[in-house]
Design a protein around this motif. Structure first.
Motif, PDB file in Angstrom:
ATOM      1  N   PRO A  12       0.821  -1.221   0.000  1.00  0.00           N
ATOM      2  CA  PRO A  12       0.000   0.000   0.000  1.00  0.00           C
ATOM      3  C   PRO A  12       0.849   1.262   0.000  1.00  0.00           C
ATOM      4  O   PRO A  12       0.696   2.147   0.842  1.00  0.00           O
ATOM      5  CB  PRO A  12      -0.805  -0.143   1.297  1.00  0.00           C
ATOM      6  N   ILE A  13       1.768   1.314  -0.955  1.00  0.00           N
ATOM      7  CA  ILE A  13       2.767   2.389  -1.024  1.00  0.00           C
ATOM      8  C   ILE A  13       2.708   3.016  -2.411  1.00  0.00           C
ATOM      9  O   ILE A  13       2.938   2.340  -3.423  1.00  0.00           O
ATOM     10  CB  ILE A  13       4.181   1.851  -0.741  1.00  0.00           C
ATOM     11  N   VAL A  14       2.391   4.303  -2.448  1.00  0.00           N
ATOM     12  CA  VAL A  14       2.304   5.048  -3.698  1.00  0.00           C
ATOM     13  C   VAL A  14       3.416   6.090  -3.720  1.00  0.00           C
ATOM     14  O   VAL A  14       3.597   6.823  -2.751  1.00  0.00           O
ATOM     15  CB  VAL A  14       0.934   5.749  -3.825  1.00  0.00           C
ATOM     16  N   GLN A  15       4.159   6.127  -4.807  1.00  0.00           N
ATOM     17  CA  GLN A  15       5.192   7.153  -4.973  1.00  0.00           C
ATOM     18  C   GLN A  15       4.518   8.399  -5.541  1.00  0.00           C
ATOM     19  O   GLN A  15       3.915   8.364  -6.612  1.00  0.00           O
ATOM     20  CB  GLN A  15       6.290   6.647  -5.908  1.00  0.00           C
ATOM     21  N   ALA A  16       4.596   9.491  -4.802  1.00  0.00           N
ATOM     22  CA  ALA A  16       3.918  10.714  -5.220  1.00  0.00           C
ATOM     23  C   ALA A  16       4.476  11.234  -6.539  1.00  0.00           C
ATOM     24  O   ALA A  16       5.682  11.179  -6.769  1.00  0.00           O
ATOM     25  CB  ALA A  16       4.056  11.787  -4.142  1.00  0.00           C
ATOM     26  N   PRO A  17       3.594  11.760  -7.390  1.00  0.00           N
ATOM     27  CA  PRO A  17       4.079  12.396  -8.624  1.00  0.00           C
ATOM     28  C   PRO A  17       4.634  13.774  -8.306  1.00  0.00           C
ATOM     29  O   PRO A  17       3.903  14.660  -7.878  1.00  0.00           O
ATOM     30  CB  PRO A  17       2.817  12.484  -9.482  1.00  0.00           C
ATOM     31  N   MET A  18       5.930  13.953  -8.490  1.00  0.00           N
ATOM     32  CA  MET A  18       6.597  15.225  -8.178  1.00  0.00           C
ATOM     33  C   MET A  18       7.020  15.887  -9.483  1.00  0.00           C
ATOM     34  O   MET A  18       7.921  15.398 -10.172  1.00  0.00           O
ATOM     35  CB  MET A  18       7.790  14.976  -7.249  1.00  0.00           C
ATOM     36  N   ALA A  19       6.339  16.987  -9.823  1.00  0.00           N
ATOM     37  CA  ALA A  19       6.596  17.667 -11.087  1.00  0.00           C
ATOM     38  C   ALA A  19       7.931  18.389 -11.046  1.00  0.00           C
ATOM     39  O   ALA A  19       8.560  18.527  -9.997  1.00  0.00           O
ATOM     40  CB  ALA A  19       5.461  18.645 -11.390  1.00  0.00           C
ATOM     41  N   GLY A  20       8.364  18.852 -12.220  1.00  0.00           N
ATOM     42  CA  GLY A  20       9.619  19.574 -12.301  1.00  0.00           C
ATOM     43  C   GLY A  20      10.811  18.683 -12.562  1.00  0.00           C
ATOM     44  O   GLY A  20      11.955  19.086 -12.327  1.00  0.00           O
ATOM     45  N   SER A  23       9.938  13.058 -10.764  1.00  0.00           N
ATOM     46  CA  SER A  23       9.328  11.735 -10.960  1.00  0.00           C
ATOM     47  C   SER A  23       9.587  11.223 -12.371  1.00  0.00           C
ATOM     48  O   SER A  23       8.701  11.183 -13.229  1.00  0.00           O
ATOM     49  CB  SER A  23       7.819  11.810 -10.674  1.00  0.00           C
ATOM     50  N   VAL A  24      10.808  10.834 -12.608  1.00  0.00           N
ATOM     51  CA  VAL A  24      11.228  10.335 -13.923  1.00  0.00           C
ATOM     52  C   VAL A  24      10.840   8.866 -14.075  1.00  0.00           C
ATOM     53  O   VAL A  24      10.540   8.179 -13.090  1.00  0.00           O
ATOM     54  CB  VAL A  24      12.745  10.514 -14.097  1.00  0.00           C
ATOM     55  N   PRO A  25      10.828   8.349 -15.309  1.00  0.00           N
ATOM     56  CA  PRO A  25      10.445   6.953 -15.522  1.00  0.00           C
ATOM     57  C   PRO A  25      11.271   5.960 -14.716  1.00  0.00           C
ATOM     58  O   PRO A  25      10.744   4.939 -14.253  1.00  0.00           O
ATOM     59  CB  PRO A  25      10.661   6.767 -17.029  1.00  0.00           C
ATOM     60  N   GLN A  26      12.567   6.227 -14.524  1.00  0.00           N
ATOM     61  CA  GLN A  26      13.409   5.296 -13.772  1.00  0.00           C
ATOM     62  C   GLN A  26      12.937   5.159 -12.327  1.00  0.00           C
ATOM     63  O   GLN A  26      12.967   4.054 -11.755  1.00  0.00           O
ATOM     64  CB  GLN A  26      14.866   5.771 -13.809  1.00  0.00           C
ATOM     65  N   LEU A  27      12.506   6.258 -11.731  1.00  0.00           N
ATOM     66  CA  LEU A  27      11.998   6.218 -10.358  1.00  0.00           C
ATOM     67  C   LEU A  27      10.691   5.439 -10.295  1.00  0.00           C
ATOM     68  O   LEU A  27      10.527   4.537  -9.459  1.00  0.00           O
ATOM     69  CB  LEU A  27      11.799   7.635  -9.825  1.00  0.00           C
ATOM     70  N   LEU A  40       4.235   8.983 -12.781  1.00  0.00           N
ATOM     71  CA  LEU A  40       4.846  10.034 -13.575  1.00  0.00           C
ATOM     72  C   LEU A  40       4.096  11.334 -13.320  1.00  0.00           C
ATOM     73  O   LEU A  40       2.884  11.319 -13.080  1.00  0.00           O
ATOM     74  CB  LEU A  40       4.776   9.706 -15.069  1.00  0.00           C
ATOM     75  N   ALA A  41       4.805  12.457 -13.383  1.00  0.00           N
ATOM     76  CA  ALA A  41       4.192  13.769 -13.196  1.00  0.00           C
ATOM     77  C   ALA A  41       4.130  14.475 -14.539  1.00  0.00           C
ATOM     78  O   ALA A  41       5.159  14.831 -15.111  1.00  0.00           O
ATOM     79  CB  ALA A  41       5.010  14.595 -12.201  1.00  0.00           C
ATOM     80  N   ALA A  42       2.915  14.680 -15.061  1.00  0.00           N
ATOM     81  CA  ALA A  42       2.767  15.349 -16.354  1.00  0.00           C
ATOM     82  C   ALA A  42       2.768  16.867 -16.215  1.00  0.00           C
ATOM     83  O   ALA A  42       2.839  17.570 -17.218  1.00  0.00           O
ATOM     84  CB  ALA A  42       1.479  14.888 -17.032  1.00  0.00           C
ATOM     85  N   GLY A  43       2.678  17.367 -14.996  1.00  0.00           N
ATOM     86  CA  GLY A  43       2.671  18.807 -14.779  1.00  0.00           C
ATOM     87  C   GLY A  43       3.915  19.466 -15.356  1.00  0.00           C
ATOM     88  O   GLY A  43       5.029  18.955 -15.194  1.00  0.00           O
TER      89      GLY A  43
END
Length: 357
Positions: A12-20, A23-27, A40-43
């Motif tokens: 139950p662990i979600v990696q937050a989408p961090m823009a800028g 949150s790259v594909p490797q992460l 992924l962060a599309a912002g």
């Protein structure tokens, strides 16, 4: 959480989408491969840029993942206030030998085009920040098999998320790093954010959809606490920011545990919207005067932030971080998921009465 959504990620662990660029594909891939839900962060990206990252992520993992979108913002900023702030930043521009950005560089973040891409090329999960999408948007994503999550910072916002037909609400406590996902940017409410445990409890009584808890979570024991409070999963951002797979600037990663940066504050200094970051010179000097004008201020300060990073000056960067930043661990992202899952299991055992007394 509905079993169909829970089945997408074992832990139950979600990696937050961090823009800028964080949150790259490797992460995201490393988190997914370890049993969490990577995002992924599309912002701040173009629709094409978002699609390229989706393709790259799919080449790295076959596991489910998510993509986060920013909601378009209404036009209620005061142009005069933006002009005054630009005048105040003139010294920063001179210091960093950079031009201020154009505050009128766009305010919808390519929303409709990104939605079209996600309808034509469906991903397992899409989340929304800065407001709730329309019921029509949610229904369209459901028709292509996508689960929809939306951030809320109050029980009223959570009710709006439920009315929109979302599958789950992300309850974002005031402890969270980066931008608060408030549905309306009302300066009068600055400083009135709700702590995560209180927010989860209040939202649990306000809506019937599952909750993903977000805000200051850095350890498995904290995940156990929010699950006990009524959440179905936890979303962590700052905890993953320090990992080697994160795309964050090295200065940003180092600042999380650097004794020079002892606390965080919510500030409008960098973007015009409340966002929690490490207190540095820029935040101290400009935060008290920054107007409520997003994304105008974000566009205005973007060249300054880039120039500060290029100069190796953390005092001029937006060092987004949650209140638990000093607990950051420089572990590979997949290993961090495994460590968090182990801590969660141990804490859950203790909560259920099986621990040492």
């Amino acid at each position: 959480m509905s079993s169909a959504l829970t089945d997408l990620f074992p832990h139950p662990i979600v990696q937050a989408p961090m823009a800028g660029g964080v949150s790259v594909p490797q992460l995201a891939a490393a988190v997914c491969e370890a049993g969490g839900l990577g995002f992924l962060a599309a912002g701040y990206k173009t629709a094409d840029g978002m699609y390229e990252e989706i393709k790259q992520l799919r080449s790295l993992t076959g596991r489910p993942f998510g993509v986060n979108l920013f909601m378009p913002q209404p036009e209620y900023a005061d142009p005069a206030a933006v002009d005054v702030y630009a005048h105040q930043l003139a010294g920063e521009a001179t210091w960093y030998e950079a031009e201020l950005g154009d505050p009128e560089s766009g305010r919808d973040d390519g929303y409709e085009t990104k939605l079209a891409v996600l309808r034509d090329n469906p991903v397992p999960v899409v989340s929304f920040h800065f407001g709730a999408p329309s019921r029509e948007v949610v229904d369209a994503l459901h028709r292509v098999g996508t689960f929809v999550l939306v951030t809320a910072t109050t029980p009223d916002e959570a009710r709006a998320v439920e009315r929109a037909g979302a599958d789950a609400v992300i309850a974002q406590g005031v402890e969270a790093g980066g931008h608060q996902g408030t549905h309306r940017d009302v300066p009068e409410t600055d400083g009135s954010g709700i702590g995560l445990l209180s927010l989860v409890a209040q939202i649990r009584e306000a809506v019937n959809i599952p909750i993903v808890a977000a805000g200051g979570i850095m350890r498995g024991g904290q995940i156990a606490a929010v699950l006990a409070a009524g959440a179905s999963a936890a979303q962590l951002g700052t905890a993953f920011l320090a990992t080697p797979e994160s795309g964050a600037n090295a200065l940003h990663k180092q600042a999380l545990t650097n004794p020079l940066f002892v606390r965080t504050e919510l500030t409008r200094a960098f973007s015009g919207r409340p966002a929690r970051g490490l207190v540095n010179r820029f935040l101290r000097e400009h935060g008290p005067y920054a107007p409520a004008a997003y994304p105008e201020i974000h566009h205005l300060t973007a060249p300054l932030r880039k120039a500060a990073a290029k100069a190796g000056d953390a005092q001029g960067m937006a060092l987004w971080a949650g209140q638990g930043h000093r607990m950051a661990r420089e572990l590979p992202a997949g290993q961090l998921v495994e460590v968090l899952a182990g801590e969660l299991a141990a804490a859950s055992t203790a909560l259920s009465g099986g621990g040492v007394r």
